[in-house]
Design a protein around this motif. Structure first.
Motif, PDB file in Angstrom:
ATOM      1  N   VAL A 104       0.914  -1.298  -0.012  1.00  0.00           N
ATOM      2  CA  VAL A 104      -0.173  -0.056   0.025  1.00  0.00           C
ATOM      3  C   VAL A 104       0.708   1.459   0.142  1.00  0.00           C
ATOM      4  O   VAL A 104       0.706   2.208  -0.510  1.00  0.00           O
ATOM      5  N   GLU A 105       1.910   1.431   0.763  1.00  0.00           N
ATOM      6  CA  GLU A 105       2.722   2.323   0.799  1.00  0.00           C
ATOM      7  C   GLU A 105       3.436   2.639  -0.671  1.00  0.00           C
ATOM      8  O   GLU A 105       3.539   3.880  -0.961  1.00  0.00           O
ATOM      9  N   ASN A 106       4.024   1.548  -1.349  1.00  0.00           N
ATOM     10  CA  ASN A 106       4.670   1.807  -2.431  1.00  0.00           C
ATOM     11  C   ASN A 106       3.295   2.097  -3.764  1.00  0.00           C
ATOM     12  O   ASN A 106       3.981   3.096  -4.310  1.00  0.00           O
ATOM     13  N   ALA A 107       2.229   1.966  -3.691  1.00  0.00           N
ATOM     14  CA  ALA A 107       1.176   2.455  -4.324  1.00  0.00           C
ATOM     15  C   ALA A 107       0.771   3.989  -4.021  1.00  0.00           C
ATOM     16  O   ALA A 107       0.795   4.594  -4.769  1.00  0.00           O
ATOM     17  N   VAL A 108       0.866   4.215  -2.913  1.00  0.00           N
ATOM     18  CA  VAL A 108       0.740   5.629  -2.423  1.00  0.00           C
ATOM     19  C   VAL A 108       1.929   6.423  -2.982  1.00  0.00           C
ATOM     20  O   VAL A 108       1.790   7.724  -3.286  1.00  0.00           O
ATOM     21  N   TYR A 109       3.204   6.209  -2.553  1.00  0.00           N
ATOM     22  CA  TYR A 109       4.300   7.172  -2.896  1.00  0.00           C
ATOM     23  C   TYR A 109       4.874   6.893  -4.078  1.00  0.00           C
ATOM     24  O   TYR A 109       5.214   7.915  -4.728  1.00  0.00           O
ATOM     25  N   HIS A 110       4.697   5.878  -4.878  1.00  0.00           N
ATOM     26  CA  HIS A 110       5.322   5.822  -6.123  1.00  0.00           C
ATOM     27  C   HIS A 110       3.769   5.660  -7.342  1.00  0.00           C
ATOM     28  O   HIS A 110       4.461   5.784  -8.391  1.00  0.00           O
ATOM     29  N   GLY A 111       2.708   5.790  -6.836  1.00  0.00           N
ATOM     30  CA  GLY A 111       1.623   5.637  -7.913  1.00  0.00           C
ATOM     31  C   GLY A 111       0.762   6.831  -7.867  1.00  0.00           C
ATOM     32  O   GLY A 111       0.534   7.692  -8.686  1.00  0.00           O
ATOM     33  N   ILE A 112       0.472   7.371  -6.533  1.00  0.00           N
ATOM     34  CA  ILE A 112      -0.569   8.314  -6.305  1.00  0.00           C
ATOM     35  C   ILE A 112       0.174   9.868  -6.082  1.00  0.00           C
ATOM     36  O   ILE A 112      -0.367  10.697  -6.377  1.00  0.00           O
ATOM     37  N   GLU A 113       1.315   9.706  -5.410  1.00  0.00           N
ATOM     38  CA  GLU A 113       1.875  10.933  -5.145  1.00  0.00           C
ATOM     39  C   GLU A 113       2.132  11.564  -6.447  1.00  0.00           C
ATOM     40  O   GLU A 113       2.685  11.084  -7.451  1.00  0.00           O
ATOM     41  N   GLY A 114       1.907  12.959  -6.173  1.00  0.00           N
ATOM     42  CA  GLY A 114       2.289  13.943  -7.390  1.00  0.00           C
ATOM     43  C   GLY A 114       1.012  14.185  -8.355  1.00  0.00           C
ATOM     44  O   GLY A 114       0.906  14.976  -8.918  1.00  0.00           O
ATOM     45  N   GLN A 115      -0.037  13.492  -8.134  1.00  0.00           N
ATOM     46  CA  GLN A 115      -1.260  13.538  -8.839  1.00  0.00           C
ATOM     47  C   GLN A 115      -2.237  14.655  -8.521  1.00  0.00           C
ATOM     48  O   GLN A 115      -2.745  14.442  -7.147  1.00  0.00           O
ATOM     49  N   GLU A 116      -2.622  15.598  -9.102  1.00  0.00           N
ATOM     50  CA  GLU A 116      -3.441  16.732  -8.448  1.00  0.00           C
ATOM     51  C   GLU A 116      -4.883  16.101  -8.045  1.00  0.00           C
ATOM     52  O   GLU A 116      -5.252  16.513  -7.052  1.00  0.00           O
ATOM     53  N   ASP A 117      -5.303  15.115  -8.749  1.00  0.00           N
ATOM     54  CA  ASP A 117      -6.748  14.693  -8.265  1.00  0.00           C
ATOM     55  C   ASP A 117      -6.654  13.493  -7.244  1.00  0.00           C
ATOM     56  O   ASP A 117      -7.672  12.806  -7.138  1.00  0.00           O
ATOM     57  N   GLY A 118      -5.435  13.203  -6.919  1.00  0.00           N
ATOM     58  CA  GLY A 118      -5.134  11.954  -5.800  1.00  0.00           C
ATOM     59  C   GLY A 118      -5.275  10.539  -6.698  1.00  0.00           C
ATOM     60  O   GLY A 118      -4.734  10.584  -7.832  1.00  0.00           O
TER      61      GLY A 118
END
Length: 610
Positions: A496-510
């Motif tokens: 889950v941490e990998n998905a948050v920081y490497h996948g979702i991080e940086g996207q304006e819409d989350g």
């Protein structure tokens, strides 16, 4: 260039080098022998074919002389027949003045000429012509004219001035035949003179069909594509047998000004194709027999020999290649096996052993390799277990240094202050953090229920949702029947941490994360999927390759740095379940990534090896 060749030689493996060596040593002398034999054979065949053509043309001219001598003999016979001479003497007026001859004279001359032409199918007609133009023939009176003016035919003028010698007239169309569609004939002719006075009494014409020449050539073994022609002393065509696409070879030679009286054979080129030009001249008849044989026909057997040699060489090459492959395979098989085992050892698998070896040098190397692997495996296990024990000791020391109740009481105080001041988000975050700490500090077990791990992940998600201010959505898709399944502790949170920081991080819409757990046959599938940045195919392949590697000393270095990443999870699965568990990733750029853990299905109460 030499450097490139040197590099290519160094890059070749031993089996390839042996294969090339066997092939070169076998095919090199075989190829040289084949080339020498082909060259000698082709030269011999070409010489014999040329000599055969020359001998055949000479034989044709000899047969032609024999045939013409027979016709010359027939043309001489009227000089020894007094009846013929007397009848011709009766009609000795100038050419063109005759009107008719007596019927008994026609009858006598017909009997004479018919006797000479009997059983000679090659003779179209034998004609005796008086000076005045009276024509006596062995043919029916309806086939030829009884009176003929020779001045109408230009070819007849060639008989003048030869003082009674025989002449061979080239193909012509006599006008004394009543049929306008008569074919061309070759004529043997001479003037008939009175033996006593040498005065000219008339002429004899023996018309010969061209089939006589065809029949003469039918018994000879001609090449199908060869062309033959017969010309007289004035280079006029007498007969032609052509194969040059149906066109006249005679006209081709005239056009190229190559119709010459060569002393021997020559090479000529017609329409871009080379030919062997052979000419034989007869002093008796003045005729020349010319033969044109394509060089390709002469070299036909040489070409067949080349094809056979090449085909045989290919078969030999294939046989030698197969034999060399088998030999090189047998010779290098132990070394290749040893090399493959060493490659696996480089990848961290120290269980590799050479199972079969002989008593030669390769066998000695294999036995030494096995002894070395046993020692390395023993030393690795000692170092690996020592590292694990050191990690457990460090963890125990850390847990003993920090009193859990002090941390829990402090967090509870912070929570109460947040509630009094109505800071709900702060209260939720503190509560979730407390659950995280309680799960990580209090629980010393390595294997927990899936439900406990999901509760821990939910606490982590709650903190992240507050951090992302509602832009992070997490959906749990878990079958109820798998909640009591046993899994390694702290194995879902890093995904889950990998998905948050490497996948979702940086996207304006989350973004959105799906956490699923389901039962498939006798395996438990745990998947964490996001709709974030994703990975390229090269990165996916590289990650999956690293996950498939067995645990090594790199695992210890990775844990020593405190990084509980995906590689850490993969190696923990290998350590706990061996080859029965795996971690894999999938996805594409811009479409998110999915990480899937596959472990054997184990429920509460099962005897689990940790």
């Amino acid at each position: 260039m030499d450097k490139v060749l040197g590099c290519s030689k160094r890059n070749m493996n031993l089996r390839t080098k042996l294969l090339v060596l066997f092939v070169v040593l076998t095919l090199l002398p075989l190829s040289l022998q084949g080339l020498v034999n082909y060259y000698h054979f082709s030269q011999t065949i070409d010489r014999k074919t040329e000599q055969f053509t020359i001998d055949m043309i000479r034989q044709i001219n000899t047969n032609l002389n024999r045939l013409l001598k027979d016709f010359e003999r027939i043309s001489l016979l009227p000089l020894y027949d007094q009846t013929v001479l007397s009848i011709l003497g009766k009609y000795n007026a100038p050419m063109g003045t005759a009107t008719w001859a007596r019927s008994d004279d026609y009858l006598k001359m017909k009997l004479y000429t018919s006797g000479q032409a009997y059983d000679r199918p090659e003779i179209r007609g034998i004609h005796l012509i008086s000076n005045s133009g009276i024509l006596f023939s062995n043919l029916d009176s309806l086939a030829v004219k009884p009176v003929w003016d020779s001045r109408l035919d230009k070819w007849f003028a060639e008989l003048g001035g030869w003082e009674g010698e025989w002449r061979l007239l080239p193909p012509h169309h006599p006008s004394y035949y009543t049929d306008k569609y008569e074919e061309a004939y070759i004529s043997v002719a001479r003037e008939i003179r009175d033996p006593s006075t040498l005065k000219r009494l008339g002429y004899i014409l023996i018309d010969i069909r061209l089939d006589a020449f065809r029949q003469l050539l039918s018994n000879l073994n001609f090449e199908e594509n060869a062309s033959l022609m017969i010309v007289d002393s004035k280079q006029r065509l007498v007969f032609e047998r052509t194969s040059l696409g149906g066109r006249s070879v005679y006209n081709q030679l005239l056009q190229h000004e190559q119709l010459q009286d060569y002393a021997g054979n020559q090479k000529v080129v017609l329409d871009g194709r080379p030919y062997l030009y052979v000419r034989n001249h007869s002093n008796y008849s003045g005729l020349s027999v010319i033969n044109l044989t394509p060089i390709s026909v002469i070299q036909k057997e040489s070409g067949e020999m080349l094809t056979f040699t090449f085909g045989f060489a290919v078969l030999c090459m294939a046989g030698v290649a197969i034999l060399a492959t088998l030999i090189s395979y047998r010779v290098t098989k132990p070394l290749i096996s040893l090399n493959q085992n060493m490659i696996r050892v480089e990848q961290g698998d120290f269980t590799q052993r050479v199972t079969s070896f002989g008593n030669d040098e390769f066998g000695q190397i294999s036995r030494g390799f096995n002894r070395m692997m046993e020692e390395i495996h023993r030393l690795f296990n000692e170092v690996f277990l020592l590292g694990i024990r050191e990690r457990e000791a460090e963890l125990s020391a850390l847990q003993s240094q920090i009193h859990p109740h002090f941390i829990y009481n402090t967090l509870e105080s912070i929570n109460m202050m947040a509630i009094r001041r109505k800071h709900v988000e702060v209260s939720n975050m503190v509560t979730a953090l407390g659950k995280l700490l309680r799960y990580t500090i209090d629980k010393v077990d390595r294997i927990v229920l899936l439900q406990e791990e999901l509760t821990f992940v939910q606490s982590y998600v709650s903190i992240q949702q507050v951090r992302y201010n509602g832009r992070l959505q997490v959906i749990f898709e878990v079958e109820e029947e798998v909640l009591d399944c046993l899994i390694p502790k702290l194995i879902l949170q890093p995904l889950v941490e990998n998905a948050v920081y490497h996948g979702i991080e940086g996207q304006e819409d989350g973004g959105m994360i799906w956490i699923s757990a389901l039962k498939f046959d006798q395996e438990l599938l745990l998947t964490v999927r996001d709709n974030g940045k994703g990975l390229s195919q090269e990165e996916i392949d590289e990650w999956n390759e690293s996950f498939s590697q067995l645990p090594s000393s790199e695992f210890l270095r990775c844990n020593a740095g405190g990084n509980l990443g995906l590689t850490n999870i993969a190696q923990r699965l290998h350590l706990i379940y061996g080859q029965g568990a795996s971690l894999s990733v999938d996805g594409s750029l811009g479409q998110g990534m999915a990480a899937t853990i596959t472990i054997p299905l184990q429920e509460k109460g099962d005897n689990v090896h940790v």
